[in-house]
Design an enzyme around this catalytic site. Structure first.
Site, PDB file in Angstrom:
ATOM      1  N   CYS A 375       0.830  -1.211   0.000  1.00  9.66           N
ATOM      2  CA  CYS A 375       0.000   0.000   0.000  1.00  9.66           C
ATOM      3  C   CYS A 375       0.864   1.261   0.000  1.00  9.66           C
ATOM      4  O   CYS A 375       1.417   1.610  -1.025  1.00  9.66           O
ATOM      5  CB  CYS A 375      -0.993  -0.045   1.154  1.00  9.66           C
ATOM      6  N   HIS A 504      -3.533  -4.912   0.210  1.00 12.80           N
ATOM      7  CA  HIS A 504      -2.879  -5.478   1.401  1.00 12.80           C
ATOM      8  C   HIS A 504      -2.930  -7.003   1.350  1.00 12.80           C
ATOM      9  O   HIS A 504      -3.850  -7.610   1.914  1.00 12.80           O
ATOM     10  CB  HIS A 504      -3.590  -4.988   2.667  1.00 12.80           C
ATOM     11  N   GLU A 506      -1.330  -9.088   2.962  1.00 12.73           N
ATOM     12  CA  GLU A 506      -1.193  -9.702   4.292  1.00 12.73           C
ATOM     13  C   GLU A 506      -2.544 -10.059   4.911  1.00 12.73           C
ATOM     14  O   GLU A 506      -2.637 -10.947   5.752  1.00 12.73           O
ATOM     15  CB  GLU A 506      -0.396  -8.781   5.228  1.00 12.73           C
TER      16      GLU A 506
HETATM   17  N1  GLN Z   1      -1.785   6.723   2.995  1.00  9.30           N
HETATM   18  C1  GLN Z   1      -1.978   5.989   1.781  1.00  9.30           C
HETATM   19  C2  GLN Z   1      -3.349   6.191   1.188  1.00  9.30           C
HETATM   20  O1  GLN Z   1      -4.248   6.628   1.859  1.00  9.30           O
HETATM   21  C3  GLN Z   1      -1.709   4.508   2.002  1.00  9.30           C
HETATM   22  C4  GLN Z   1      -2.677   3.843   2.898  1.00  9.30           C
HETATM   23  C5  GLN Z   1      -2.180   2.530   3.427  1.00  9.30           C
HETATM   24  O2  GLN Z   1      -0.997   2.249   3.424  1.00  9.30           O
HETATM   25  N2  GLN Z   1      -3.069   1.732   3.959  1.00  9.30           N
HETATM   26  O3  GLN Z   1      -3.571   5.923   0.035  1.00  9.30           O
END
Ligand code: GLN
Length: 532
Positions: A375, A504, A506
Site C-alpha cells: 500500500c 494489502h 497480508e
Molecule cells: N496513505 C496511503 C493512502 O491513503 C496509504 C494507505 C495505506 O498504506 N493503507 O492511500
C-alpha cells in the site's frame, strides 16, 4: 482483564468445532463508540483489519480468519457506536412510532438483531461471540445484558465461556484462584453463569485447583479448561483439546463430532516447530509503541503473513523492526539493510518517516535486496523510482506534498470531496477488488496467473498520468484493476524480487494457505540467504 487472549481463545475454539465438521463463524463486539476501527491510530488500537466486504475492524477478526481459514463478513463486527448510531438514525426517521427510545429494550434488541443477522449471513451452526472488555465494568454492560436475554430465550442453544487469569505471584510461587472466583461472582451478579472457564495462566491447572474452582464457581471440573502460556498462538487449539474443550461444547449442545479432528492444522504446527534455519526480514515502520499497543500489534497481519510463508519454506522467521525515522536522521544507517534477507515497507499514513522509508526502498532497489511494498510501501516505491530513476525531481504523493510538481501518487477523484468535506470515516477505497495480472510478471508467476481479488484500504493511488513515463524507464505495471484501470502492482524486472502492491496481501494470508506474494518474497529471501 484485557490482553489475556480472548480473541485467540475464540478463534481456537472455532477452529476445533470446524475441525469436528461444523459450520462455524465468529463475531467480535467492541464496546467503544467509534463506528469502526478505521478512525483510530494503530498505536491506540493496533492494526486495522479490513474484511473482504470493506469493514475496517478489530484485529481479532483477522485472528478468526487466520484460524478458521475462511472469510468473516462485515456483519460479524459490532461496536457500541454502530448500535447506537442505527437506533438513533431509526428514531430520527420516526421508525419507533412516537415511542420513548431507551437502552432497554431498544439497544438490546438492536444487539440481538445484529447477532441474528450475522448468524444468518454466515450460515453458521456455531456462532462464537466475543464480548470485548472485562466483566464488571460499565463499558460492556448492555452487551452482557443482551447475552443474558438470549440465554433466557434459548437456554439450550446459548453457552457462556469466561476467559480468566490465574496469577502465580512471584513471592508466593502458588497459583491463586480468587480473582476468578470474583470474576464469576461479577458475572452471576449480571445474571450470567459461565458454562466453561478457560483458565489462563503460566502453567496448566492441577486437579485440586480445578476442584476448588469448580466448587466456588459452580462449574464442573471437566468444564475448566487449562490454557497455559505456550510458544505460539497456533498451538492453542491442540492445547485446548488436551482438556477436551471441543467435546465438552458438543456434549452441551447434544451433538457428536461429525468427523475426527482434521490433520491439516497439526501438520502446520509441526512444520512451524521444526523450522530452525532462520530467514531475516526487516520491517521498516513508524508506529512504534507510543500508546497501549506495540509495534507488533500495529503490523499484526504483516508479521503473521511473514511467519506463514517462512514456515511453508521450512524456515524460522526472524523479524526485526526498523524505525524509518532513524534513516531520516542518519541516512548512512540504511546500509544495515544489507544484513537482511528481505525488507518490507508496510502501509501507513501521513508524512512522518516517509523520507526514511523512501531511502530504505532506494537501498533495496539498488542492492538487490528482496523487497515487498504494501500500500503506502508501493506508493513510496513509485515515488522513489520517479525521483531517482525517471529523474522527476521532487516527485511525491499529494498526501504529503499537495503542490508537488510531479504528483506520481495522487487522490482518487471521488476522494477529493471526502477530504475537503471532512467525511473521513469509512470512506477510503475499502475491501476486495479484482486485479488483472500482466503475463510473465513476478506476481503472475507467484499467483499462478490470471485475475486475483485483494483487499484495499487507501485514499491515494498511482497517478495514471505518469504511467507511460515510468514504464518507459523500466517500471513494470504488473497488475491493474480492470473496471477502473487503476495500477495495483508495480515490479522491477531484473531485480531478484521487487514488488509493490496497492492492496494489502497480508490480510488474506493464513497459516493453512500462506499468501503467494509473501511466499515469493520468502523464496527470494532464502535464495539470498543461501548465497551468503
Ligand atoms: N496513505 C496511503 C493512502 O491513503 C496509504 C494507505 C495505506 O498504506 N493503507 O492511500
Amino acid at each position: 482483564m484485557s490482553g489475556i487472549g480472548k480473541g485467540i481463545t475464540v478463534a481456537s475454539t472455532a477452529r476445533i468445532l470446524k475441525d469436528y465438521g461444523f459450520r462455524v463463524s465468529c463475531v467480535k463486539i467492541d464496546p467503544y463508540l467509534n463506528v469502526d476501527a478505521g478512525t483510530m491510530n494503530p498505536t491506540e488500537h493496533g492494526e486495522v483489519f479490513v474484511t473482504h466486504d470493506g469493514m475496517e475492524c478489530d484485529q481479532d477478526i483477522g485472528n478468526y480468519e487466520r484460524f478458521l481459514d475462511q472469510d468473516i463478513p462485515r456483519t460479524n463486527y459490532m461496536t457500541q457506536g454502530q448500535v447506537y448510531l442505527s437506533v438513533i438514525q431509526r428514531e430520527r426517521a420516526l421508525a419507533y412510532g412516537g415511542k420513548c427510545v431507551e437502552p432497554y429494550p431498544h439497544i438490546l434488541e438492536e444487539v440481538q438483531g445484529r447477532l441474528e443477522r450475522a448468524a444468518q449471513e454466515s450460515d453458521a451452526e456455531f456462532m462464537l461471540v466475543e464480548i470485548g472488555g472485562t466483566v464488571g465494568e460499565h463499558q460492556n454492560a448492555l452487551f452482557l445484558e443482551a447475552a443474558r436475554l438470549m440465554k433466557l430465550q434459548a437456554p439450550d442453544r446459548v453457552f457462556f465461556m469466561l476467559v480468566s487469569y490465574f496469577p502465580i505471584p512471584a513471592m508466593l510461587g502458588e497459583m491463586k484462584t480468587k480473582p476468578t472466583q470474583n470474576a464469576v461472582r461479577q458475572m452471576q451478579a449480571v445474571g450470567i453463569q459461565p458454562d466453561i472457564i478457560i483458565a489462563r495462566s503460566s502453567v496448566p491447572l492441577d486437579r485440586p485447583r480445578k476442584e476448588k474452582v469448580s466448587v466456588f464457581c459452580n462449574v464442573t471440573p471437566a468444564d475448566i479448561i487449562s490454557a497455559p502460556d505456550i510458544k505460539s498462538i497456533y498451538d492453542v487449539p491442540m492445547n485446548f483439546e488436551k482438556d477436551h474443550l471441543g467435546r465438552r461444547i458438543l456434549e452441551k449442545s447434544g451433538l457428536r463430532p461429525r468427523h475426527h479432528l482434521s490433520p491439516a492444522w497439526r501438520s502446520m504446527v509441526r512444520r512451524m516447530h521444526s523450522a530452525h534455519l532462520p530467514v531475516r526480514v526487516g520491517i521498516v515502520g513508524k508506529y512504534f509503541g507510543t500508546g497501549d499497543f506495540t509495534l507488533s500489534d500495529s503490523y499484526l497481519s504483516v508479521i503473521e503473513a511473514v511467519k506463514h510463508a517462512a514456515w511453508k519454506a521450512g524456515r524460522r522467521p526472524q523479524i526485526e523492526w526498523l524505525n524509518a525515522q532513524q534513516y531520516e536522521k542518519d541516512s548512512s544507517r540504511v546500509r544495515e539493510l544489507q544484513r537482511f534477507d528481505a525488507v518490507i515497507v508496510p502501509g501507513g499514513f501521513g508524512s512522518r518517516g516517509v523520507e526514511g522509508k523512501i531511502a530504505a526502498i532506494q537501498f533495496c532497489r539498488e542492492h538487490g535486496v528482496p523487497f515487498l511494498g504494501l500500500c503506502y510501501g508501493m506508493q513510496l516505491a513509485t515515488i522513489e523510482f520517479a525521483r531517482n530513476v525517471a529523474r522527476l525531481k521532487g516527485a511525491h504523493t499529494t498526501e504529503v506534498d499537495r503542490r508537488t510538481k510531479h504528483p506520481v501518487v495522487s487522490t482518487m477523484t471521488e476522494q477529493v470531496a471526502n477530504i475537503q468535506g471532512g467525511t473521513m470515516g469509512g470512506s477510503m477505497r475499502l475491501g476486495a477488488y479484482t486485479c488483472k495480472l500482466a503475463a510473465d510478471s513476478v506476481s503472475a508467476h507467484a499467483y499462478g496467473g490470471g485475475t486475483i481479488s485483494e483487499r484495499h484500504r487507501h485514499r491515494y493511488e498511482f497517478n495514471n498520468g505518469y504511467r507511460d513515463r515510468l514504464a518507459a524507464h523500466g517500471l513494470r505495471i504488473a497488475g491493474v484493476n480492470p473496471e477502473r484501470d487503476l495500477v495495483e502492482i508495480i515490479e522491477l524486472p531484473g531485480h531478484p524480487f521487487f514488488v509493490g502492491t496497492q492492496f494489502h496481501p497480508e490480510l488474506q494470508s493464513r497459516p493453512l494457505s500462506p499468501h503467494p506474494l509473501f511466499v515469493g518474497l520468502i523464496r527470494a529471501a532464502c535464495a539470498r540467504a543461501e548465497k551468503r
